[in-house]
Design a protein around this motif. Structure first.
Motif, PDB file in Angstrom:
ATOM      1  N   GLY A  73       0.920  -1.171   0.003  1.00  0.00           N
ATOM      2  CA  GLY A  73       0.104  -0.050   0.139  1.00  0.00           C
ATOM      3  C   GLY A  73       0.848   1.379   0.190  1.00  0.00           C
ATOM      4  O   GLY A  73       0.335   2.288  -0.481  1.00  0.00           O
ATOM      5  N   SER A  74       2.206   1.329   0.458  1.00  0.00           N
ATOM      6  CA  SER A  74       2.971   2.497   0.534  1.00  0.00           C
ATOM      7  C   SER A  74       4.244   1.973   0.384  1.00  0.00           C
ATOM      8  O   SER A  74       4.705   0.689   0.886  1.00  0.00           O
ATOM      9  CB  SER A  74       2.880   3.152   1.751  1.00  0.00           C
ATOM     10  OG  SER A  74       2.949   2.666   2.800  1.00  0.00           O
ATOM     11  N   THR A  75       5.126   2.734  -0.238  1.00  0.00           N
ATOM     12  CA  THR A  75       6.660   2.281  -0.229  1.00  0.00           C
ATOM     13  C   THR A  75       7.351   2.361   1.147  1.00  0.00           C
ATOM     14  O   THR A  75       8.177   1.453   1.456  1.00  0.00           O
ATOM     15  CB  THR A  75       7.425   3.095  -1.190  1.00  0.00           C
ATOM     16  OG1 THR A  75       7.312   4.588  -0.818  1.00  0.00           O
ATOM     17  CG2 THR A  75       6.951   3.064  -2.432  1.00  0.00           C
ATOM     18  N   GLY A  76       6.867   3.247   1.932  1.00  0.00           N
ATOM     19  CA  GLY A  76       7.474   3.438   3.182  1.00  0.00           C
ATOM     20  C   GLY A  76       7.203   2.052   4.259  1.00  0.00           C
ATOM     21  O   GLY A  76       8.166   1.507   4.803  1.00  0.00           O
ATOM     22  N   SER A  77       6.098   1.684   4.172  1.00  0.00           N
ATOM     23  CA  SER A  77       5.832   0.403   5.108  1.00  0.00           C
ATOM     24  C   SER A  77       6.395  -0.909   4.525  1.00  0.00           C
ATOM     25  O   SER A  77       6.851  -1.596   5.367  1.00  0.00           O
ATOM     26  CB  SER A  77       4.116   0.191   5.220  1.00  0.00           C
ATOM     27  OG  SER A  77       3.639   0.370   3.806  1.00  0.00           O
ATOM     28  N   TYR A  78       6.504  -0.934   3.028  1.00  0.00           N
ATOM     29  CA  TYR A  78       6.900  -2.023   2.483  1.00  0.00           C
ATOM     30  C   TYR A  78       8.222  -2.180   2.761  1.00  0.00           C
ATOM     31  O   TYR A  78       9.076  -3.127   2.746  1.00  0.00           O
ATOM     32  CB  TYR A  78       6.792  -1.893   0.802  1.00  0.00           C
ATOM     33  CG  TYR A  78       7.255  -3.399   0.473  1.00  0.00           C
ATOM     34  CD1 TYR A  78       6.708  -4.478   0.606  1.00  0.00           C
ATOM     35  CD2 TYR A  78       7.941  -3.298  -0.524  1.00  0.00           C
ATOM     36  CE1 TYR A  78       7.195  -5.805   0.139  1.00  0.00           C
ATOM     37  CE2 TYR A  78       8.493  -4.477  -1.486  1.00  0.00           C
ATOM     38  CZ  TYR A  78       8.090  -5.852  -0.925  1.00  0.00           C
ATOM     39  OH  TYR A  78       8.399  -6.893  -1.612  1.00  0.00           O
TER      40      TYR A  78
END
Length: 275
Positions: A73-78
């Motif tokens: 859902g987002s690059t940061g969390s991934y």
């Protein structure tokens, strides 16, 4: 009448030199000396470090920015989920180089010179494996540094983070004995690389490096759950991010012991047959 007198050795007569005392632990001493040779060789050929310097940067950038939004859902969390997996993947793939290098040295006849030296037969292999510690440390430093630039943050203490990196380095050292064994079996360095890729790729992609185990097909989850790389990555996620570790650290250490117990004797046996 002549008298017999006891002959005394002359003060200037040469005396037998005392035999030099044997120094203890010859395997350790010679292995460390050959480790130094391996480190000097690495220092003089920095292009040999491309796989442990550029590869983690490329993998982090590609998988984070291309697949991050779709997977998490987002690059940061991934990125938070991905970085321990990329570290495990690249440090495992970094173990391929030692088998290639040893096979190349044998093709050049370098090990024939080692054979003529008064050193333990296993010292060249031990020295080569220990010399690869630098490569694995570089992988850990580059991966975490790149992750921090991209936004990754460690959620635990520095001591736990260092423990996670050391666990990865230990696993790579133990896994490198598989590469050494393959290097002793096949005839060319290119064949070593091909065989090792066939062994490493299923471990890296058949794990939870990129996605959670629950999202995979049921038949594949059985392999993922016993995959040593899965245990390593889950251990690092716990030590880096504070997620539940469970018994993953113990399973990782058990795999390390098993890899050394099985493949180190096989590698040494193959080396003795080849030289």
């Amino acid at each position: 009448m002549t008298t017999l007198t006891a002959q005394r050795p002359s003060a200037t007569a040469p005396t037998r030199a005392a035999a030099p005392a044997k120094r203890p632990f010859p395997l350790v001493r010679h292995s460390l000396a050959l480790t130094k040779r391996s480190l000097i060789k690495t220092w003089r050929t920095p292009e040999a470090l491309i796989d442990v310097t550029l590869q983690p940067v490329i993998f982090l950038a590609i998988f984070t920015y291309i697949f991050g939004g779709a997977v998490a859902g987002s690059t940061g969390s991934y990125l938070q989920y991905l970085l321990p997996g990329v570290l495990g993947q690249t440090i495992a793939m970094g173990a391929i180089a030692i088998g290639v290098n040893l096979n190349t040295d044998m093709e050049k006849g370098i090990f024939d010179r080692f054979k003529s030296l008064p050193i333990p037969r296993s010292a060249p292999l031990m020295g080569a494996v220990l010399g690869d510690v630098v490569r694995y440390v570089i992988v850990a430093v580059v991966t975490i540094a790149t992750g921090y630039v991209m936004g990754f943050r460690i959620q635990t203490s520095p001591l736990e983070a260092v423990a996670g990196c050391l666990l990865a380095v230990l696993f790579a050292l133990c896994l490198s004995w598989v590469s050494v064994w393959v290097g002793m079996l096949v005839r060319t360095s290119g064949a070593v690389q091909g065989v090792m890729f066939l062994l490493i790729m299923p471990l890296t992609f058949g794990s939870n490096v990129f996605v959670q185990t629950e999202t995979l097909p049921g038949w594949m989850q059985s392999f993922v759950n016993v995959n040593p790389l899965t245990h390593l990555v889950d251990s690092m996620r716990g030590l880096f991010l504070g997620t539940p570790i469970g018994n993953h650290v113990w399973w990782t250490l058990a795999w390390c012991v098993g890899l050394v117990a099985v493949f180190m004797p096989l590698a040494l046996r193959g080396y003795r047959r080849k030289v």
